[in-house]
Design a protein around this motif. Sequence first.
Motif, short mmCIF file in Angstrom:
data_model
loop_
_atom_site.label_atom_id
_atom_site.label_comp_id
_atom_site.label_asym_id
_atom_site.label_seq_id
_atom_site.Cartn_x
_atom_site.Cartn_y
_atom_site.Cartn_z
N LEU A 120 35.32 -27.06 -100.17
CA LEU A 120 36.31 -26.01 -100.43
C LEU A 120 36.80 -25.42 -99.12
O LEU A 120 38.01 -25.22 -98.92
CB LEU A 120 35.70 -24.93 -101.31
N LEU A 121 35.87 -25.15 -98.19
CA LEU A 121 36.25 -24.63 -96.88
C LEU A 121 37.15 -25.62 -96.15
O LEU A 121 38.21 -25.25 -95.63
CB LEU A 121 35.00 -24.35 -96.05
N MET A 122 36.75 -26.88 -96.12
CA MET A 122 37.54 -27.88 -95.40
C MET A 122 38.92 -28.03 -96.02
O MET A 122 39.93 -28.12 -95.31
CB MET A 122 36.80 -29.21 -95.40
N GLY A 123 38.98 -28.05 -97.34
CA GLY A 123 40.26 -28.20 -98.00
C GLY A 123 41.21 -27.04 -97.73
O GLY A 123 42.41 -27.24 -97.46
N VAL A 124 40.70 -25.83 -97.78
CA VAL A 124 41.53 -24.66 -97.52
C VAL A 124 42.03 -24.66 -96.07
O VAL A 124 43.20 -24.34 -95.80
CB VAL A 124 40.76 -23.36 -97.83
N MET A 125 41.16 -25.03 -95.14
CA MET A 125 41.57 -25.06 -93.73
C MET A 125 42.69 -26.06 -93.50
O MET A 125 43.65 -25.80 -92.75
CB MET A 125 40.37 -25.40 -92.85
N VAL A 126 42.60 -27.21 -94.15
CA VAL A 126 43.64 -28.23 -94.01
C VAL A 126 44.96 -27.73 -94.58
O VAL A 126 46.02 -27.84 -93.95
CB VAL A 126 43.20 -29.54 -94.69
N VAL A 127 44.92 -27.17 -95.79
CA VAL A 127 46.15 -26.75 -96.46
C VAL A 127 46.79 -25.57 -95.73
O VAL A 127 48.02 -25.53 -95.54
CB VAL A 127 45.88 -26.39 -97.93
N GLN A 128 45.98 -24.59 -95.32
CA GLN A 128 46.57 -23.44 -94.62
C GLN A 128 47.12 -23.87 -93.26
O GLN A 128 48.12 -23.33 -92.79
CB GLN A 128 45.53 -22.34 -94.43
N GLY A 129 46.50 -24.87 -92.64
CA GLY A 129 47.05 -25.39 -91.39
C GLY A 129 48.41 -26.03 -91.60
O GLY A 129 49.34 -25.83 -90.82
N ALA A 130 48.53 -26.80 -92.69
CA ALA A 130 49.81 -27.43 -92.99
C ALA A 130 50.89 -26.39 -93.25
O ALA A 130 52.04 -26.54 -92.81
CB ALA A 130 49.66 -28.35 -94.20
N SER A 131 50.55 -25.32 -93.96
CA SER A 131 51.52 -24.25 -94.22
C SER A 131 51.87 -23.50 -92.94
O SER A 131 53.00 -23.07 -92.76
CB SER A 131 50.96 -23.28 -95.26
N ALA A 132 50.89 -23.35 -92.06
CA ALA A 132 51.10 -22.57 -90.83
C ALA A 132 52.19 -23.17 -89.95
O ALA A 132 52.96 -22.45 -89.32
CB ALA A 132 49.79 -22.46 -90.04
N GLY A 133 52.24 -24.49 -89.88
CA GLY A 133 53.22 -25.11 -88.99
C GLY A 133 54.56 -25.39 -89.62
O GLY A 133 55.54 -25.69 -88.92
N SER A 134 54.65 -25.27 -90.95
CA SER A 134 55.85 -25.74 -91.66
C SER A 134 57.10 -24.91 -91.41
O SER A 134 58.21 -25.37 -91.68
CB SER A 134 55.57 -25.80 -93.17
#
Length: 463
Positions: A135-149
């Motif tokens: 869950l931690l890894m998944g959230v970090m990946v998704v929030q990272g993708a949103s951060a740069g978009s």
Amino acid sequence: MSIHLIPLLVLVVVFLIATVRPVNMGALALVAAFVVGTAVAGEEATKILDGFPGDLFVILVGVTYLFAIAKRNGTVDWLVATAVRAVGGRVGLIPWVMFAVCAAITAAGAVSPAAVAIIAPIGLGFAARYRISPLLMGVMVVQGASAGSFSPIGIFGGIVNGVVDRAGLPGSPLVLFASTFTMNLLLAAAAFVLFGGRALLGRERVVLGAEAIEASRRATHPPVRPHSLVGTGPVRPAVERPGSDTGGVAGTDTAGQAGTEAPPRLGVEQIGTLVGLLGLVLGALVFDLNVGFVAVTVAVLLTLAYPQSSKDAINQVSWGAVLLIGGIVTYVALLERTGTIGWLGTSVAGIGAPLLAALLICLIGAVVSAFASTTGILGALIPLAVPFLASGTVGAVGLIAALSISASVVDSSPFSTNGALVVANSPEDGRDRVFRGLMAWGMALVVIAPLLSWGALVLPGWL
């Protein structure tokens, strides 16, 4: 009762039934789409099926199929080991590496689901190996993708800035990017604390490569201290901890704790898989090809080339998750076709209190985006709010940034493409827990993100 209220009430019933009974929510949503579509909207079954997300289906199946092959032949293990070496064996930094890589990819212009499709399986493979919360890894990946978009050359940034320019509204690409990146960074930090990240910082280092061989030798033949007393037993090799000056590292990795590991080796099959993964990256990010079709193509080619290790990989596709996401998205598409989403936005924009209307618009953006395309919501709600923004009662720059945050940070919802990719690539025995965790996180953000962004960017009136 308004015709637009009936589909919304049915959606609530679908969630309630799926919560209390062991039935796939996607299957319920397909039934609801059929009943509401034919009885209320007067649509034919073929029209209802137009809302089924065929592109998302291909992405989910293609990516999970490809990375199932990569896991079976050891390629994912090699990628994980490479990531460990890149951060000096510090397990606690890997989630942040995934966040940064996803943010960099989307900031350079990649679509968010493509970045998550490439990075999430690698990150979740690392999480499974080192007992990190998926869950931690998944959230970090998704929030990272949103951060740069929302960078000026990012997909979301281009959509929002383009709408603002065409409407003749005041805009600030820098404020948009800075505010969305900061919010995603803060949410990633919160997830790191909430989902076990602090415990990772105390983990011992993982040592790979030549250092691992030396550590193994020292563990097998520990040095004898001068003047040691006879009968005191063998001296344990030193274990290097973060911030320690100790020179040696040893131990085992039986509980996900760091220790000595032999680096995975690359053979012909692993090299072929890496070439295929590189083709996926280039096809999706450079040539703008459909990531799902590219992933399926690579998976089929690998199966033809290496049938022994690939023949059962298709069975590891999360068909239950595919049905769940497909059903929910089909129903939300029905809501969009019947005008229910537009009706909500128009009703809110007509409220006499401008600040309250701004908050409700952000809430609608968050709720709908949690179940549908963020790209579509950004392209629909911002134009819908243009007359409201043109009145000058609320700062346009602040509201656009707040709406962009509200509609994007909820992409970790399991009903969104990015969240669905995380669920589909999670370990099978923990997939339900990841789904429930992402749903709780996503639904919390549906409320928290609009309130925080509205309070910081709209309420003060400084933008």
